[in-house]
Design a protein around this motif. Structure first.
Motif, PDB file in Angstrom:
ATOM      1  N   SER A   1       0.807  -1.225   0.000  1.00  0.00           N
ATOM      2  CA  SER A   1       0.000   0.000   0.000  1.00  0.00           C
ATOM      3  C   SER A   1       0.838   1.273   0.000  1.00  0.00           C
ATOM      4  CB  SER A   1      -0.936   0.016   1.224  1.00  0.00           C
ATOM      5  OG  SER A   1      -0.155  -0.037   2.394  1.00  0.00           O
TER       6      SER A   1
ATOM      7  N   ILE B   1       8.127   1.107   0.858  1.00  0.00           N
ATOM      8  CA  ILE B   1       9.005   0.293   0.010  1.00  0.00           C
ATOM      9  C   ILE B   1       8.195  -0.664  -0.862  1.00  0.00           C
ATOM     10  CG2 ILE B   1      10.826  -1.480   0.123  1.00  0.00           C
ATOM     11  CD1 ILE B   1      11.864   0.001   2.684  1.00  0.00           C
TER      12      ILE B   1
ATOM     13  N   ARG C   1      -3.757  -4.488   3.083  1.00  0.00           N
ATOM     14  CA  ARG C   1      -4.892  -4.713   3.984  1.00  0.00           C
ATOM     15  C   ARG C   1      -6.172  -4.082   3.463  1.00  0.00           C
ATOM     16  NH1 ARG C   1      -2.882  -3.264   9.979  1.00  0.00           N
ATOM     17  NH2 ARG C   1      -1.975  -1.445   8.972  1.00  0.00           N
TER      18      ARG C   1
ATOM     19  N   LEU D   1      -5.077  -8.500   1.532  1.00  0.00           N
ATOM     20  CA  LEU D   1      -4.340  -9.496   2.334  1.00  0.00           C
ATOM     21  C   LEU D   1      -3.843  -8.816   3.610  1.00  0.00           C
ATOM     22  CD1 LEU D   1      -1.686 -12.048   0.994  1.00  0.00           C
ATOM     23  CD2 LEU D   1      -1.449 -10.935   3.214  1.00  0.00           C
TER      24      LEU D   1
ATOM     25  N   THR E   1       6.958  -7.453   2.048  1.00  0.00           N
ATOM     26  CA  THR E   1       7.500  -6.192   2.595  1.00  0.00           C
ATOM     27  C   THR E   1       6.787  -5.715   3.857  1.00  0.00           C
ATOM     28  OG1 THR E   1       6.098  -4.598   1.447  1.00  0.00           O
ATOM     29  CG2 THR E   1       7.978  -5.434   0.219  1.00  0.00           C
TER      30      THR E   1
ATOM     31  N   GLY F   1       5.588  -4.726   7.396  1.00  0.00           N
ATOM     32  CA  GLY F   1       6.356  -4.676   8.639  1.00  0.00           C
ATOM     33  C   GLY F   1       5.915  -3.500   9.486  1.00  0.00           C
ATOM     34  N   VAL F   2       6.067  -3.650  10.808  1.00  0.00           N
ATOM     35  CA  VAL F   2       5.781  -2.520  11.711  1.00  0.00           C
ATOM     36  C   VAL F   2       6.925  -2.344  12.692  1.00  0.00           C
ATOM     37  CG1 VAL F   2       3.244  -2.490  11.700  1.00  0.00           C
ATOM     38  CG2 VAL F   2       4.447  -4.031  13.263  1.00  0.00           C
TER      39      VAL F   2
ATOM     40  N   LEU G   1      11.682  -8.876   3.288  1.00  0.00           N
ATOM     41  CA  LEU G   1      12.306  -7.638   3.778  1.00  0.00           C
ATOM     42  C   LEU G   1      12.569  -7.763   5.275  1.00  0.00           C
ATOM     43  CD1 LEU G   1      12.838  -4.736   2.322  1.00  0.00           C
ATOM     44  CD2 LEU G   1      11.877  -6.601   1.019  1.00  0.00           C
ATOM     45  N   SER G   2      13.848  -7.780   5.615  1.00  0.00           N
ATOM     46  CA  SER G   2      14.249  -7.873   7.007  1.00  0.00           C
ATOM     47  C   SER G   2      14.822  -6.517   7.414  1.00  0.00           C
ATOM     48  CB  SER G   2      15.269  -9.006   7.144  1.00  0.00           C
ATOM     49  OG  SER G   2      15.636  -9.179   8.487  1.00  0.00           O
TER      50      SER G   2
ATOM     51  N   LYS H   1      12.550  -9.478  13.538  1.00  0.00           N
ATOM     52  CA  LYS H   1      13.316  -9.641  12.293  1.00  0.00           C
ATOM     53  C   LYS H   1      14.293 -10.809  12.428  1.00  0.00           C
ATOM     54  CE  LYS H   1      11.556  -6.277   9.806  1.00  0.00           C
ATOM     55  NZ  LYS H   1      10.757  -6.528   8.597  1.00  0.00           N
TER      56      LYS H   1
ATOM     57  N   VAL I   1      15.363   4.038   5.075  1.00  0.00           N
ATOM     58  CA  VAL I   1      14.629   4.565   3.919  1.00  0.00           C
ATOM     59  C   VAL I   1      13.563   5.548   4.400  1.00  0.00           C
ATOM     60  CG1 VAL I   1      13.297   3.909   1.877  1.00  0.00           C
ATOM     61  CG2 VAL I   1      15.027   2.341   2.777  1.00  0.00           C
TER      62      VAL I   1
ATOM     63  N   THR J   1      10.440   6.538   4.756  1.00  0.00           N
ATOM     64  CA  THR J   1       9.044   6.068   4.663  1.00  0.00           C
ATOM     65  C   THR J   1       8.371   6.370   5.998  1.00  0.00           C
ATOM     66  OG1 THR J   1       9.591   3.917   5.597  1.00  0.00           O
ATOM     67  CG2 THR J   1       9.718   4.094   3.194  1.00  0.00           C
ATOM     68  N   ASP J   2       7.080   6.045   6.096  1.00  0.00           N
ATOM     69  CA  ASP J   2       6.358   6.269   7.361  1.00  0.00           C
ATOM     70  C   ASP J   2       7.028   5.528   8.523  1.00  0.00           C
ATOM     71  OD1 ASP J   2       4.552   7.761   5.944  1.00  0.00           O
ATOM     72  OD2 ASP J   2       3.117   6.112   5.689  1.00  0.00           O
TER      73      ASP J   2
ATOM     74  N   SER K   1      10.180   4.903   9.157  1.00  0.00           N
ATOM     75  CA  SER K   1      11.384   5.517   9.736  1.00  0.00           C
ATOM     76  C   SER K   1      11.165   6.958  10.183  1.00  0.00           C
ATOM     77  CB  SER K   1      12.538   5.466   8.714  1.00  0.00           C
ATOM     78  OG  SER K   1      12.255   6.330   7.631  1.00  0.00           O
TER      79      SER K   1
HETATM   80  N1  LIG Z   1      12.082   2.201   6.165  1.00  0.00           N
HETATM   81  C1  LIG Z   1      13.209   1.739   6.692  1.00  0.00           C
HETATM   82  O1  LIG Z   1      14.126   2.522   7.029  1.00  0.00           O
HETATM   83  C2  LIG Z   1      13.408   0.256   6.871  1.00  0.00           C
HETATM   84  C3  LIG Z   1      14.654  -0.184   7.377  1.00  0.00           C
HETATM   85  C4  LIG Z   1      14.870  -1.540   7.547  1.00  0.00           C
HETATM   86  C5  LIG Z   1      13.885  -2.439   7.217  1.00  0.00           C
HETATM   87  N2  LIG Z   1      12.670  -1.992   6.747  1.00  0.00           N
HETATM   88  C6  LIG Z   1      11.640  -3.005   6.441  1.00  0.00           C
HETATM   89  O2  LIG Z   1      11.132  -2.785   5.135  1.00  0.00           O
HETATM   90  C7  LIG Z   1       9.763  -3.182   5.078  1.00  0.00           C
HETATM   91  C8  LIG Z   1       8.925  -2.063   4.483  1.00  0.00           C
HETATM   92  O3  LIG Z   1       9.013  -0.941   5.353  1.00  0.00           O
HETATM   93  P1  LIG Z   1       8.514   0.508   4.951  1.00  0.00           P
HETATM   94  O4  LIG Z   1       9.573   1.425   5.356  1.00  0.00           O
HETATM   95  O5  LIG Z   1       8.015   0.522   3.559  1.00  0.00           O
HETATM   96  O6  LIG Z   1       7.297   0.681   5.962  1.00  0.00           O
HETATM   97  P2  LIG Z   1       5.921   1.489   5.821  1.00  0.00           P
HETATM   98  O7  LIG Z   1       6.032   2.596   4.850  1.00  0.00           O
HETATM   99  O8  LIG Z   1       5.501   1.779   7.223  1.00  0.00           O
HETATM  100  O9  LIG Z   1       4.956   0.380   5.170  1.00  0.00           O
HETATM  101  C9  LIG Z   1       4.641  -0.757   5.909  1.00  0.00           C
HETATM  102  C10 LIG Z   1       3.714  -1.609   5.078  1.00  0.00           C
HETATM  103  O10 LIG Z   1       3.359  -2.767   5.851  1.00  0.00           O
HETATM  104  C11 LIG Z   1       1.955  -2.938   5.743  1.00  0.00           C
HETATM  105  N3  LIG Z   1       1.368  -3.659   6.854  1.00  0.00           N
HETATM  106  C12 LIG Z   1       1.371  -3.336   8.164  1.00  0.00           C
HETATM  107  N4  LIG Z   1       0.656  -4.236   8.854  1.00  0.00           N
HETATM  108  C13 LIG Z   1       0.194  -5.136   7.945  1.00  0.00           C
HETATM  109  C14 LIG Z   1      -0.605  -6.301   8.034  1.00  0.00           C
HETATM  110  N5  LIG Z   1      -1.104  -6.735   9.191  1.00  0.00           N
HETATM  111  N6  LIG Z   1      -0.874  -6.997   6.903  1.00  0.00           N
HETATM  112  C15 LIG Z   1      -0.394  -6.576   5.700  1.00  0.00           C
HETATM  113  N7  LIG Z   1       0.355  -5.468   5.566  1.00  0.00           N
HETATM  114  C16 LIG Z   1       0.639  -4.769   6.675  1.00  0.00           C
HETATM  115  C17 LIG Z   1       1.419  -1.515   5.673  1.00  0.00           C
HETATM  116  O11 LIG Z   1       0.081  -1.537   5.205  1.00  0.00           O
HETATM  117  P3  LIG Z   1      -1.049  -0.480   5.713  1.00  0.00           P
HETATM  118  O12 LIG Z   1      -0.964   0.690   4.774  1.00  0.00           O
HETATM  119  O13 LIG Z   1      -2.313  -1.244   5.589  1.00  0.00           O
HETATM  120  O14 LIG Z   1      -0.724  -0.122   7.129  1.00  0.00           O
HETATM  121  C18 LIG Z   1       2.419  -0.901   4.711  1.00  0.00           C
HETATM  122  O15 LIG Z   1       2.104  -1.203   3.375  1.00  0.00           O
HETATM  123  C19 LIG Z   1       9.373  -3.545   6.515  1.00  0.00           C
HETATM  124  O16 LIG Z   1       9.404  -4.952   6.643  1.00  0.00           O
HETATM  125  C20 LIG Z   1      10.437  -2.893   7.356  1.00  0.00           C
HETATM  126  O17 LIG Z   1      10.643  -3.554   8.582  1.00  0.00           O
HETATM  127  C21 LIG Z   1      12.417  -0.669   6.558  1.00  0.00           C
END
Ligand SMILES: NC(=O)c1ccc[n+]([C@@H]2O[C@H](COP(=O)([O-])OP(=O)(O)OC[C@H]3O[C@@H](n4cnc5c(N)ncnc54)[C@H](OP(=O)(O)O)[C@@H]3O)[C@@H](O)[C@H]2O)c1
Length: 296
Positions: free
Chosen positions: A50, A53, A75, A99, A127, A129-130, A191-192, A213, A244, A246-247, A249
């Motif tokens: 949604s 990343i 979701r 999903l 991808t 993650g929370v 994605l870890s 993770k 990265v 995103t929301d 971080s």
């Molecule tokens: N950003 C960083 O700096 C960073 C660093 C290291 C690792 N990562 C990893 O990269 C991945 C992507 O992170 P991001 O930065 O893109 O995060 P993000 O912008 O917060 O996006 C998180 C995504 O996870 C989805 N999600 C949350 N709960 C869910 C559920 N129960 N079922 C299905 N989807 C769900 C969210 O969907 P909704 O819109 O429905 O909430 C959203 O699409 C994560 O696994 C994160 O741990 C990110």
């Protein structure tokens, strides 16, 4: 002979009437040629698409491979404005499905829907993650703040859910062009995060996120061992995208050194290059955005 040529003609008529893509001929020497996808350009699934990343993966997969099909899951498809915009541009090649990784019935329903429409998948990127949720989940700074509910929720979304997605998509994962290149295996990329590395943990803190993770890493590694043993042509890799913008971080960006906060576009370019160049010996490995292996 006559029967075969007639049945081939019938299946060709069916293919045309159902507007299916042409059958892709297997590479003559492909070890797993019987499992090569018939979807020219390949079918990729991005779970957690949604925003952030995941959304960027969907965009780049569609833009970089003009024959590839993408299944994007999230979701709440009705509220996923970024995906809806992409659907406007890539109507025939993007399929958005609901999903929620905390509800296994939605994972099963997505697998059934993908099987019916495409019959196979070449690339699966998990991808979702929370790290924090306002008023619900706060990354811990000390042991005294540890709460069972936070640990369980984080494990459920970051480790258990993605692995259940792999379980349900496993029968669909076939060799083929996940992002444009014909290859002899399917790829699962989870994605870890570097903080999931036990060997790299010198700072402490973020107990729930960190250990979720680590659990994802161990589960993915365990799956990779089983698939290799069964000679199933599927590679499983773990990816750290860097920090990265995103929301996820946003609340923590103040402490990121200058030049170390990546755009989603840059990070996904790097991660797709790792995915596209993956080979058999990468199975079960944990890579950072720059291709460097991360210790467990
Ligand atoms: N950003 C960083 O700096 C960073 C660093 C290291 C690792 N990562 C990893 O990269 C991945 C992507 O992170 P991001 O930065 O893109 O995060 P993000 O912008 O917060 O996006 C998180 C995504 O996870 C989805 N999600 C949350 N709960 C869910 C559920 N129960 N079922 C299905 N989807 C769900 C969210 O969907 P909704 O819109 O429905 O909430 C959203 O699409 C994560 O696994 C994160 O741990 C990110």
């Amino acid at each position: 002979m006559q029967f075969f040529s007639r049945s081939r003609k019938i299946s060709e008529m069916l293919r045309v009437s159902m507007r299916l893509p042409p059958l892709v001929k297997s590479a003559p020497n492909a070890r797993f040629s019987s499992t090569i996808s018939r979807w020219e350009g390949g079918v990729s699934m991005v779970q957690g698409a949604s925003r952030g990343i995941g959304l960027e993966f969907v965009r780049q997969l569609l833009e970089k491979n003009n024959r590839g099909h993408v299944v994007a899951t999230c979701r709440n498809p009705g509220g996923a404005t970024g995906l809806i915009d992409l659907k406007g541009k890539f109507e025939d090649r993007l399929n958005i499905l609901p999903l929620d990784v905390t509800d296994e019935s939605t994972i099963e329903a997505a697998a059934i829907s993908i099987k019916e429409k495409y019959s196979s998948l070449n690339l699966l990127i998990n991808t979702s993650g929370v790290l924090s949720i306002p008023k619900t989940l706060h990354p811990e700074t000390t042991l005294s703040k540890l709460e069972k509910s936070a640990l369980m929720l984080t494990y459920e979304i970051n480790a258990v859910g993605p692995v259940l997605v792999v379980k349900h998509m496993w029968p669909l994962l076939k060799a083929g062009g996940g992002s444009g290149t014909d290859r002899e295996f399917a790829v699962v990329a989870n994605l870890s995060a570097r903080v999931g590395s036990i060997g790299d943990n010198s700072l402490g803190g973020w107990h729930s996120y960190r250990s979720s993770k680590t659990a994802l890493n161990q589960l993915t590694k365990t799956i990779s061992v089983e698939l290799a043993r069964k000679k199933d042509p599927i590679l499983c890799i773990l990816l750290h995208p860097g920090t990265v913008d995103t929301d996820l971080s946003k609340p923590f960006q103040k402490s990121v050194p200058p030049g170390k906060l990546f755009t989603a576009e840059f990070s996904v370019q790097k991660l797709l290059s790792i995915i596209n160049n993956a080979k058999g010996s990468d199975n079960g490995k944990f890579y950072a955005w720059d291709g460097a292996e991360i210790p467990w």
